[in-house]
Design a protein around this motif. Structure first.
Motif, short mmCIF file in Angstrom:
data_model
loop_
_atom_site.label_atom_id
_atom_site.label_comp_id
_atom_site.label_asym_id
_atom_site.label_seq_id
_atom_site.Cartn_x
_atom_site.Cartn_y
_atom_site.Cartn_z
N ILE A 43 -2.82 0.08 -4.27
CA ILE A 43 -3.74 -0.47 -3.29
C ILE A 43 -3.77 -1.99 -3.39
CG2 ILE A 43 -5.16 1.61 -3.46
CD1 ILE A 43 -7.28 -0.05 -4.91
N MET A 76 -8.69 3.10 -0.85
CA MET A 76 -7.59 2.40 -0.19
C MET A 76 -8.00 1.91 1.19
SD MET A 76 -4.53 5.01 -1.31
CE MET A 76 -3.12 4.03 -0.84
N ARG A 90 0.87 -1.19 0.00
CA ARG A 90 0.00 0.00 0.00
C ARG A 90 0.90 1.23 0.00
NH1 ARG A 90 -2.38 4.06 3.18
NH2 ARG A 90 -4.66 4.07 3.32
#
Length: 402
Positions: free
Chosen positions: A294, A347, A273
């Protein structure tokens, strides 16, 4: 030295989409790409890198003129999406495009096919130059006059520098934009296979304690398997010979997959991430993976990147029409304001899914079963979720609309 109003670093799906959206405008655009993708042939097996393209992304590709090029190659529409907990298929939820009056939910398409379709389109635009193959030697950032020197010593000067050069963006690093990042404790193992069953119209995901397993249909008797697992298990699976690997797949994937006739290829990659601390500076804008990466659990990475591309192009064209300086922070902030919070929300949703669906904690397992079962029964709510995932709900650029 060649000079451009807009210099895009990266001619992948996001960078090429930005260029196509600026095609036909008064802006001179240069697109720097390291190498051209391999030419397409219908007889080729499918690539391992594929994406689930949402309706919004389809609209963007249509509106920039690349969709017909893509149709001339290959893609696979899917009309249903099913998710369930291992050993609890009765609690599954299924999304069906018919429930919202649509012909399909999206398409599974090879990344290379999308890139080729976009590159074909941008080369039809007189105001765009594709500089490829091109290896960047240095990037000298200056607001409104950034200089890129290539390995062959060719120099390119851009008023606006757009970073579409991926998660390890050289542009982002050179202009001094930092990132917030952390590694997921998972790798995604992707395998391209041929199947006994012909192309299906459904993608499915089964949640297991070590992470989800998923099937993405491709054209003919081919499909893409995605297996989320711990890094150590992913390495063990990659080390198996083909026969042992397929045996592991058949023992871990649900029976609805059917038998696998052959393994065409497999690879694993770590999941990370990452979010840029800002998307813009004077004379610079980040888009796609250069701005964010993501968890691929719901296949939204490419889709939010294409939304970035559409939003950025629209902001630039609107500024051009109004006579505003396209390199100014005031103009570029309009793009950042549109996309940064939307991407952060996506996200956070993906992070929540990752934590909820990648463990064997009994209370969470019960919650998953209840949630999936309830989702299958709540028609209006399920349909709203479906439309949101397709990019048909919430704020979106004009290029993402029909």
């Amino acid at each position: 030295m060649k000079k451009y109003d807009v210099l895009i670093v990266g001619g992948g799906m996001v960078g090429a989409t930005i260029a196509c959206a600026l095609g036909g405008s008064e802006l001179s655009v240069g697109v720097i790409e390291l190498r051209k993708p391999d030419a397409f042939d219908h007889e080729q097996p499918h690539d391992m890198r594929v994406s689930a393209i949402s309706m919004a992304s389809e609209n963007i590709l249509r509106n920039v003129g690349a969709w017909p090029n893509l149709l001339n190659k290959r893609l696979c529409p899917y009309r249903r999406l099913k998710a369930w907990e291992v050993d609890a298929e009765r609690a599954a939820t299924e999304f069906n495009s018919e429930d919202i009056g649509e012909d399909h939910l999206g398409h599974i398409v090879e990344n290379r096919v999308i890139q080729l379709a976009l590159l074909e389109q941008l080369q039809q635009c007189e105001n765009i130059e594709l500089i490829c193959p091109a290896e960047i030697s240095t990037i000298d950032y200056a607001p409104g006059a950034s200089l890129i020197t290539l390995a062959d010593e060719q120099q390119l000067l851009g008023k606006l520098l757009i970073a579409a050069d991926g998660a390890q963006s050289k542009v982002r690093s050179q202009v001094g934009i930092g990132v917030h990042s952390w590694d997921y404790e998972q790798h995604a193992l992707v395998a391209s296979v041929t199947t006994e069953l012909p192309q299906q119209d459904i993608t499915w995901q089964q949640f297991t304690p070590s992470g989800p397993v998923a099937f993405l249909p491709l054209s003919g008797h081919q499909g893409s398997l995605v297996w989320y697992n711990s890094p150590s298990e992913a390495r063990k699976l990659l080390a198996l010979n083909d026969e042992a690997f397929l045996a592991a797949v058949e023992s871990n994937f649900p029976q609805c997959l059917g038998s696998i006739d052959s393994l065409l290829g497999r690879a694993a990659f770590p999941l990370r991430r990452q979010h840029a601390q800002e998307y813009i500076k004077e004379g610079v804008a980040l888009a796609g993976d250069a701005a964010h990466t993501i968890h691929p659990l719901a296949g939204q990475g490419v889709n939010i990147g294409l939304l970035d591309a559409a939003a950025l192009a629209e902001v630039l064209l609107d500024a051009l029409q109004a006579g505003d300086d396209i390199t100014s922070v005031q103009v570029l902030k309009r793009y950042e304001d549109q996309r940064r919070n939307q991407n952060l929300l996506m996200m956070q949703v993906m992070d929540s899914f990752y934590r909820l669906f990648s463990n064997d904690h009994l209370p969470l397992k019960l919650l998953r079963n209840i949630g999936l079962g309830a989702a299958g029964k709540l028609g209006p709510a399920r349909n709203k979720v479906m439309r949101f995932a397709m990019g048909l709900e919430g704020p979106m650029p004009l290029l993402a609309r029909r």
